[in-house]
Every structure is written in structure tokens, then in C-alpha cells.
Design an enzyme around this catalytic site. Structure first.
Site, short mmCIF file in Angstrom:
data_model
loop_
_atom_site.label_atom_id
_atom_site.label_comp_id
_atom_site.label_asym_id
_atom_site.label_seq_id
_atom_site.Cartn_x
_atom_site.Cartn_y
_atom_site.Cartn_z
CE LYS A 40 64.16 10.00 63.09
NZ LYS A 40 63.69 10.80 64.18
N GLY A 45 61.96 6.53 52.95
CA GLY A 45 60.69 5.85 52.71
C GLY A 45 59.50 6.76 52.96
CB CYS A 46 58.63 8.96 55.79
SG CYS A 46 58.63 7.64 57.04
CB THR A 47 60.84 11.52 51.53
OG1 THR A 47 61.37 12.04 52.76
CG2 THR A 47 60.84 12.62 50.49
CB ALA A 50 55.13 12.44 52.19
#
Length: 157
Positions: A40, A45-47, A50
């Protein structure tokens, strides 16, 4: 859930990117592509994951690796994510998780006691011939980019 393995042919796909443009995997024929699935956009975590890729993009470009991030977020949200974190690679919207299923990364997950279906955080390195060269499935979001780079440096063509 059984993710594709090294040696498998990568499924061909077409998905809208953060600007609503259609991107095809075949656009990158002859190049190595890191296709990374993440649950998401805009989550911590995804930030981190990325931004790690964003910060190593020069190194990845130097060794001719393109990056495609795939989640089930809508293009508008991806656009906000890319803008907010100044991401310098393509994010693709797989809202009906069709591509995630083809790669075998859609399945049961557990979070805070709830069980639901979602994208598992797995990355695939696709070789210039369109086969899966390597699968990254054991990493922390903070060292994902480093694990990918280390692998690429050991296996640079």
C-alpha cells in the site's frame, strides 16, 4: 500462494502508471527490470522501501535496471505518493490484483489478528529476455534496495 521462481517466464502485463498512462512489461524488452510488489502506497514500510529505491536510482540506472513498483492503489493515489516522496521511477496500479495473482504474490495475510487477502512484499528481477532472474522475498523494507543492488553487482552482465 506460490510466487514465481527464478527461471520462470515473467507474465506479460499492461497496467496504468501514476499518470494514467498504460505501461507494458514488453516496453522494457532487452532491459533488466525490477518489478517490486508492495502492499500500500503512503504506509510507513512501503515509503521506506520506495525511498531506498529512489535514493539508489542512479546506481540502478548505471547498471541498466528499470524499476516498476506495483500495488493495488489507484493511479491518483500513486501520483500523490510519487509526488510526496519525489519518487523517480514508475508506479503501477493493479487495482483488481490480476498481475499480483499472475506473479503469485496475492494471498492470505495476517495483520493485528485479522486475516485478509493482499499483496505480499516480493520483488522479481526480470532479465532482458523476459525471464525471472531472481526473486527477492527475504528483506526488511529498509534494506530492500541494498539487497537488490548487492545481487546486481554480483551478477552484472
Amino acid at each position: 500462494m506460490s510466487p514465481l521462481k527464478a527461471g520462470d517466464k515473467a507474465p506479460q502485463f499492461s497496467l496504468p502508471d501514476q499518470d494514467g498512462e498504460t505501461i507494458n512489461l514488453s516496453d522494457f524488452k532487452g532491459q533488466r527490470v525490477l518489478v517490486y510488489f508492495y502492499p500500500k502506497a503512503m504506509t510507513p514500510g512501503c515509503t521506506v522501501q520506495a525511498c531506498g529505491l529512489r535514493d539508489t536510482m542512479d546506481e540502478l540506472k548505471n547498471i541498466h535496471v528499470e524499476v516498476l513498483g506495483i500495488s493495488t492503489d489507484a493511479p491518483e493515489k500513486l501520483s500523490r505518493f510519487a509526488e510526496k516522496e519525489m519518487l523517480n521511477f514508475t508506479l503501477l496500479s493493479d487495482v483488481d490484483h490480476q498481475v499480483a495473482e499472475q506473479f503469485g504474490v496475492w494471498g492470505e495475510k495476517q495483520f493485528m489478528g485479522k486475516i485478509y487477502d493482499g499483496i505480499h512484499r516480493i520483488s522479481f528481477l526480470i532479465d532482458p529476455q523476459g525471464s525471472i532472474e531472481h526473486v527477492f522475498d527475504k528483506f526488511k523494507t529498509s534494506d530492500h534496495h541494498q539487497i537488490v543492488l548487492d545481487h546486481l553487482k554480483q551478477h552484472s552482465s
